[in-house]
Design a protein around this motif. Sequence first.
Motif, PDB file in Angstrom:
ATOM      1  N   THR B 156     -47.424  47.651  53.497  1.00 37.95           N
ATOM      2  CA  THR B 156     -48.044  48.843  53.832  1.00 37.95           C
ATOM      3  C   THR B 156     -48.882  49.370  52.391  1.00 37.95           C
ATOM      4  OG1 THR B 156     -46.172  49.972  52.531  1.00 37.95           O
ATOM      5  CG2 THR B 156     -46.145  49.843  55.076  1.00 37.95           C
ATOM      6  N   VAL B 157     -49.509  50.523  52.341  1.00 39.15           N
ATOM      7  CA  VAL B 157     -50.628  50.768  51.314  1.00 39.15           C
ATOM      8  C   VAL B 157     -49.850  51.917  50.759  1.00 39.15           C
ATOM      9  CG1 VAL B 157     -52.742  51.340  50.641  1.00 39.15           C
ATOM     10  CG2 VAL B 157     -52.255  50.163  52.903  1.00 39.15           C
ATOM     11  N   PRO B 158     -49.649  51.729  49.635  1.00 36.07           N
ATOM     12  CA  PRO B 158     -48.855  53.185  48.812  1.00 36.07           C
ATOM     13  C   PRO B 158     -49.817  54.035  48.649  1.00 36.07           C
ATOM     14  CG  PRO B 158     -49.095  51.280  47.330  1.00 36.07           C
ATOM     15  CD  PRO B 158     -49.548  50.784  48.677  1.00 36.07           C
ATOM     16  N   ILE B 159     -49.997  55.078  48.996  1.00 39.60           N
ATOM     17  CA  ILE B 159     -50.982  56.127  48.669  1.00 39.60           C
ATOM     18  C   ILE B 159     -50.372  57.241  47.686  1.00 39.60           C
ATOM     19  CG2 ILE B 159     -52.430  58.135  49.757  1.00 39.60           C
ATOM     20  CD1 ILE B 159     -52.276  56.433  52.257  1.00 39.60           C
ATOM     21  N   THR B 167     -45.942  57.075  53.462  1.00 41.18           N
ATOM     22  CA  THR B 167     -46.500  55.645  52.904  1.00 41.18           C
ATOM     23  C   THR B 167     -46.139  54.665  54.057  1.00 41.18           C
ATOM     24  OG1 THR B 167     -45.962  56.433  50.780  1.00 41.18           O
ATOM     25  CG2 THR B 167     -46.692  54.282  51.089  1.00 41.18           C
ATOM     26  N   PHE B 170     -48.697  54.024  56.828  1.00 45.28           N
ATOM     27  CA  PHE B 170     -50.120  53.219  56.446  1.00 45.28           C
ATOM     28  C   PHE B 170     -50.295  51.729  56.249  1.00 45.28           C
ATOM     29  CE2 PHE B 170     -50.934  57.702  55.741  1.00 45.28           C
ATOM     30  CZ  PHE B 170     -52.236  57.983  56.527  1.00 45.28           C
ATOM     31  N   LYS B 172     -51.091  47.985  56.047  1.00 44.58           N
ATOM     32  CA  LYS B 172     -52.309  47.228  55.265  1.00 44.58           C
ATOM     33  C   LYS B 172     -53.301  46.703  56.375  1.00 44.58           C
ATOM     34  CE  LYS B 172     -50.651  45.023  51.183  1.00 44.58           C
ATOM     35  NZ  LYS B 172     -49.955  43.952  50.492  1.00 44.58           N
ATOM     36  N   LEU B 175     -55.528  49.543  57.394  1.00 51.15           N
ATOM     37  CA  LEU B 175     -56.590  49.746  56.297  1.00 51.15           C
ATOM     38  C   LEU B 175     -57.549  48.713  56.495  1.00 51.15           C
ATOM     39  CD1 LEU B 175     -57.090  51.532  53.507  1.00 51.15           C
ATOM     40  CD2 LEU B 175     -56.270  49.419  52.403  1.00 51.15           C
TER      41      LEU B 175
END
Lengths: 328, 324
Positions: B156-159, B167, B170, B172, B175
């Motif tokens: 996942t993408v850390p926001i 988090t 979302f 990857k 994205l």
Amino acid sequence: MSISTALPEQAPLGRRIKRFMSDYPLVPLLILLVLLVLVLQMLSPGIVNQRWIANTIKFAIPLALLAGCQTMTMLTGGIDLSVGTAATMAAFIVATQGVMYDAPTAMMIALIPAVIIGFANGIGVGVFRVHPLIMTLGTSLIGIGCLQVYQRTVIASGAKVPEFLIWLGTGVTGGFPNALLLFVPVAALLLFIQKRTGFGRLLYAIGDNERATRLAGVKYWQVILALYMLSSILAGIMGLLYIGLIKAPSLSLAEPLVLPSVAAAVIGGTSIFGGRGSYTGTIVGALILTVLTTLLTILQMPEGARRMLFGAIVLLVTAAYLRIIEDR
Amino acid sequence: MMRLLRQQGWVVGLLALFVVLLITAKLIQPSYGAGDFGSLVRAVLPYAFAVAAQTVVVIAGGIDLSVAAMMALTSVTAAALMAGASEEFALLVVPFVLLMGFALGALNGALIVFSRVPDIVVTLATLFMLQGAALLVLNAPGGGSAEWLRNLIVGTVPIPVLPDAVTPWFPKALLLLVVLLCAVWIPLKRSRLGLSIYAIGSNQLAAFRSGVPVARTKILAYAFGGLFGAMGGLSLTMSTGIGAPIPGPYLMASVAAVVLGGVVLGGGKGGLLGPIIAVFVLRLARTILTLLAIDPNVTAIVEGTILVAVVMFGAFIAMRSRAR
């Protein structure tokens, strides 16, 4: 083809040949067919004999039947991608129901799904005006799903292809494949419908100018409904014949023939936009594709190269043929 | 606001349908969470690119039957080149494959323009050719994929600004999908070329008379379709780690999602967002049927029925608005 190589000073002759070919669009197709057979004979001398001809016809007939469905629907500017499913369902059901019932009953049962698919297509395209490509794709998905569910219920009972269908599909009597007994009347009927009946003329009219046809008082949806049901039933009959030829029921029996059936109709001069074409051309188109497949098989190329050549030749022939019959 | 709603009504409806389906999934299986959403996105990835490829071509008034074969060819090419090669070499492979997709797509378009054979027949023929080429590259599933490429869609993408609970939603892969599609589609749609693509799809003759270079636009539309196809092929290699020369079920799925997404077959109308949401809806519907423990074979029936029903509904609405 030969006309494009004609020298400028021979232009009148070239134009005469061209005019002749565009008046008789079947002639260049037949020339191509003969050429292909000659090439085949040169590549492997002695292959072209009576048995080979019977065999080629035997394998061209199922393709020609499916291409008949495409020809009819293309005349109105449509296309029927559900023919593969209708045929496969008929074939699979006749083989599994053949265990319990006698051949005629099994065959009647096997044609029921084809009728339903055709009815659904006709309602969708004719009444709701869904694009034929999408509608037939959708019904084909549903049909395959139903067949998969059905397969689970009959998995234990096994399969038995009726003797009559095997005789019809594979048998050869006096050098003529028995399948011709089915094909000749069907082809004659299709040609009769196209050329001599009001229904056939309506098909051409709708493909030519749908709006004008409707303004002229034609009940569009009735014609379309009848057309797609006819196409689907024809596909079902093809499935019955094809299971007699292949003898092994499977869930994707006729699917590999769907795209070639479109190609056969197009090579045979039927316009995919509607209004132009005839079943005679399609029959020759199906023969050309069958001979071409044999030719590519005996060349002993890898499977990949064979497919590439097949695609290239289909494209080349269609492009050349369109040039011949369209440039007046 | 109302104008936006009217214009984008179909897309908003699809989005609402997607949310409803997501809630349904949660209700059926309370443990359905971020992890499952991540795997949904990964499964959608190749479909989404196939749909994007089909969308560009359909908006331009064509149809591309060769999209699945294009994905198979690009996927095996990438897998064959990367097999046993170094990680850095993959940096060259990716642009090469994308360029190949673009060029092959352009070839599709050029064949259509110059042979004057209808789109559907030309792409039918190129379907066989691309399939054959894929079998020549690899005649059985095989090859490899660089590690960093495979990692692009895992995790996942850390926001930073959002709490940790959000988090995991979302992935990857999402994205990657959004970035790639936006990077190509937004500049394309805003350019003169994008306008021309809509113009030739809407009315080719009118476009020609207004000075739109029809032949060039059509070739480029197919080229962009090929580019998206190549992305789809790469995403196949990414998610499986190998390349398979037999095309997957992407052709049917792409046409279905394009129509569900509100792009009119025949061209000139619709955008990319609708079809992409539609493909998510279709995949999620399949997940839900699996969660319900329904026979996977019935799923095909349900999918086909959804397709037919929605398209009939859309056609019915179009008919009503025409009548008024």
